[in-house]
Design an enzyme around this catalytic site. Structure first.
Site, PDB file in Angstrom:
ATOM      1  N   HIS A   9      -7.367  -6.115   1.219  1.00 16.54           N
ATOM      2  CA  HIS A   9      -6.165  -5.280   1.400  1.00 16.54           C
ATOM      3  C   HIS A   9      -5.319  -5.750   2.586  1.00 16.54           C
ATOM      4  O   HIS A   9      -4.317  -5.151   2.915  1.00 16.54           O
ATOM      5  CB  HIS A   9      -6.628  -3.837   1.652  1.00 16.54           C
ATOM      6  CG  HIS A   9      -5.577  -2.782   1.463  1.00 16.54           C
ATOM      7  ND1 HIS A   9      -5.071  -2.437   0.223  1.00 16.54           N
ATOM      8  CD2 HIS A   9      -4.932  -1.973   2.341  1.00 16.54           C
ATOM      9  CE1 HIS A   9      -4.184  -1.471   0.350  1.00 16.54           C
ATOM     10  NE2 HIS A   9      -4.065  -1.174   1.637  1.00 16.54           N
TER      11      HIS A   9
ATOM     12  N   ASP B 250     -10.273  -5.458  -2.833  1.00 16.41           N
ATOM     13  CA  ASP B 250      -9.586  -4.435  -2.033  1.00 16.41           C
ATOM     14  C   ASP B 250     -10.474  -3.194  -1.975  1.00 16.41           C
ATOM     15  O   ASP B 250     -10.807  -2.616  -3.020  1.00 16.41           O
ATOM     16  CB  ASP B 250      -8.234  -4.106  -2.699  1.00 16.41           C
ATOM     17  CG  ASP B 250      -7.365  -3.224  -1.832  1.00 16.41           C
ATOM     18  OD1 ASP B 250      -7.907  -2.283  -1.221  1.00 16.41           O
ATOM     19  OD2 ASP B 250      -6.146  -3.476  -1.771  1.00 16.41           O
TER      20      ASP B 250
ATOM     21  N   SER C 171       0.830  -1.207   0.000  1.00 15.39           N
ATOM     22  CA  SER C 171       0.000   0.000   0.000  1.00 15.39           C
ATOM     23  C   SER C 171       0.865   1.257   0.000  1.00 15.39           C
ATOM     24  O   SER C 171       1.619   1.468  -0.949  1.00 15.39           O
ATOM     25  CB  SER C 171      -0.963  -0.059   1.185  1.00 15.39           C
ATOM     26  OG  SER C 171      -2.015   0.837   0.981  1.00 15.39           O
TER      27      SER C 171
HETATM   28  N1  LIG Z   1      -7.864   2.571   9.798  1.00  9.14           N
HETATM   29  C1  LIG Z   1      -7.561   1.222   9.642  1.00  9.14           C
HETATM   30  C2  LIG Z   1      -7.153   0.881   8.235  1.00  9.14           C
HETATM   31  C3  LIG Z   1      -5.766   1.247   7.850  1.00  9.14           C
HETATM   32  C4  LIG Z   1      -5.190   0.226   6.907  1.00  9.14           C
HETATM   33  O1  LIG Z   1      -5.901  -0.503   6.245  1.00  9.14           O
HETATM   34  N2  LIG Z   1      -3.875   0.170   6.885  1.00  9.14           N
HETATM   35  C5  LIG Z   1      -3.233  -0.807   6.082  1.00  9.14           C
HETATM   36  C6  LIG Z   1      -2.333  -0.129   5.106  1.00  9.14           C
HETATM   37  S1  LIG Z   1      -3.292   0.977   4.091  1.00  9.14           S
HETATM   38  C7  LIG Z   1      -2.158   1.719   3.050  1.00  9.14           C
HETATM   39  O2  LIG Z   1      -1.068   2.068   3.274  1.00  9.14           O
HETATM   40  C8  LIG Z   1      -2.461  -1.736   7.000  1.00  9.14           C
HETATM   41  O3  LIG Z   1      -1.469  -2.332   6.608  1.00  9.14           O
HETATM   42  N3  LIG Z   1      -2.958  -1.858   8.243  1.00  9.14           N
HETATM   43  C9  LIG Z   1      -2.317  -2.613   9.272  1.00  9.14           C
HETATM   44  C10 LIG Z   1      -2.715  -4.065   9.363  1.00  9.14           C
HETATM   45  O4  LIG Z   1      -2.091  -4.773  10.171  1.00  9.14           O
HETATM   46  O5  LIG Z   1      -3.623  -4.514   8.645  1.00  9.14           O
HETATM   47  C11 LIG Z   1      -6.574   0.758  10.670  1.00  9.14           C
HETATM   48  O6  LIG Z   1      -6.126   1.584  11.461  1.00  9.14           O
HETATM   49  O7  LIG Z   1      -6.224  -0.439  10.707  1.00  9.14           O
END
Ligand SMILES: N[C@@H](CCC(=O)N[C@@H](CSC=O)C(=O)NCC(=O)O)C(=O)O
Length: 295
Positions: free
Chosen positions: A272, A237, A158
């Site tokens: 995602h 996603d 991401s």
């Molecule tokens: N607010 C949510 C969602 C944030 C999220 O989906 N973060 C992704 C990366 S998005 C793009 O860079 C992520 O990797 N989250 C961490 C995980 O362990 O899944 C939130 O705070 O989780």
């Protein structure tokens, strides 16, 4: 600069080290995790190569260390994994005035900020690509057995997928290979990227945006060694249509030396999350292992 070993954890065939150090680039204490594969603990005359993994928004070095399952792949092929943090942190480090999770702490976007108040600490490009590899190289614990600088590849997820592809294109000769999971590859044209670039680089500095944007970089960086970029994105996603927009990157590659070098897989049903990432980690590991001369 010396590292503090916060934790040393037996993990798969090797060890996960949780480190921290004082960064000159960010003027903060930075955490970083390093996975040492089983080959590190065996006698070998060859230096062990490194795969850098750049995480996404809201992550610390722990997310991928705990949920991506790179470690068995690192053991299988014999590479070290480095999991840097996603931004400088601390009370003294300015964050998003809106307190949102897509800017500021946990969202450094792997650029060198030019705008106040962020320029003082948010120097993540310099940190990830210069300071950290050099600092790791001189850390005595590693006994000079690992190549953190010259034999390395990069991947990420991401925001970190953006960071990996952007860094790879900017420093083309420095990396053997690059891959990404659900990357933001046209940041100047999507809300997450526009917010980050505006805040860190400035609204008036569109030329500077292009110096980091993969969709702009592919037009000026010649793929002289015919390197491939491996990308996976899940069809489910939730960020696909608004933030990832891989079609914009593919369109930008048209007519450039990258046109036939993007191996993009839209994989049915995946989202995602780290369930998606961990599913395709073995494929990415093999891709990097080949480029690093390990298979
Ligand atoms: N607010 C949510 C969602 C944030 C999220 O989906 N973060 C992704 C990366 S998005 C793009 O860079 C992520 O990797 N989250 C961490 C995980 O362990 O899944 C939130 O705070 O989780």
């Amino acid at each position: 600069m010396a590292f503090t070993i916060k934790q040393e954890i037996a993990n798969f065939g090797g060890k996960l080290l949780k480190l921290s150090h004082e960064s000159i680039s960010t003027k903060t204490t930075m955490d970083v995790n390093v996975y040492l594969p089983k080959q590190f603990f065996q006698s070998t005359s060859k230096k062990i190569p490194t795969l850098y993994y750049l995480s996404g928004l809201t992550c610390t070095p722990q997310n991928a260390s705990e949920k991506a399952f790179w470690q068995p792949q690192a053991d299988k092929y014999g590479f070290v994994m480095v999991f840097p943090d996603t931004s400088p942190r601390g009370e003294q480090v300015p964050t998003d005035p809106e307190n949102s999770w897509d800017f500021g702490h946990g969202a450094g976007f792997y650029v060198n900020a030019q705008k106040d108040p962020y320029a003082k600490n948010y120097q993540m490009f310099k940190y990830v690509h210069e300071e950290l590899p050099n600092a790791l190289s001189s850390f005595h614990y590693f006994q000079n057995k690992i190549d953190f600088v010259k034999l390395k590849s990069i991947t990420g997820h991401s925001m970190g997928g953006f960071g990996a592809v952007s860094g790879f294109l900017k420093l083309y000769k420095d990396f053997a290979s690059c891959s990404a999971f659900a990357p933001i590859l046209a940041p100047s044209l999507v809300p997450w990227g526009q917010k980050a670039f505006k805040g860190y680089l400035g609204d008036e500095e569109k030329k500077l945006w292009g110096e980091y944007d993969p969709s702009v970089l592919v037009k000026s960086v010649e793929n002289v060694d015919d390197k491939k970029i491996l990308v996976h994105i899940g069809s489910n996603d939730p960020f696909l249509e608004k933030q990832l927009k891989p079609e914009l990157f593919l369109a930008a590659c048209k007519g450039t030396s990258w046109e036939k070098s993007i191996e993009l897989h839209i994989v049915d049903g995946f989202d995602h999350s780290y369930y998606f990432i961990s599913t395709f980690v073995p494929e990415h590991a093999e891709f990097h292992a080949k480029a690093l001369g390990l298979v």
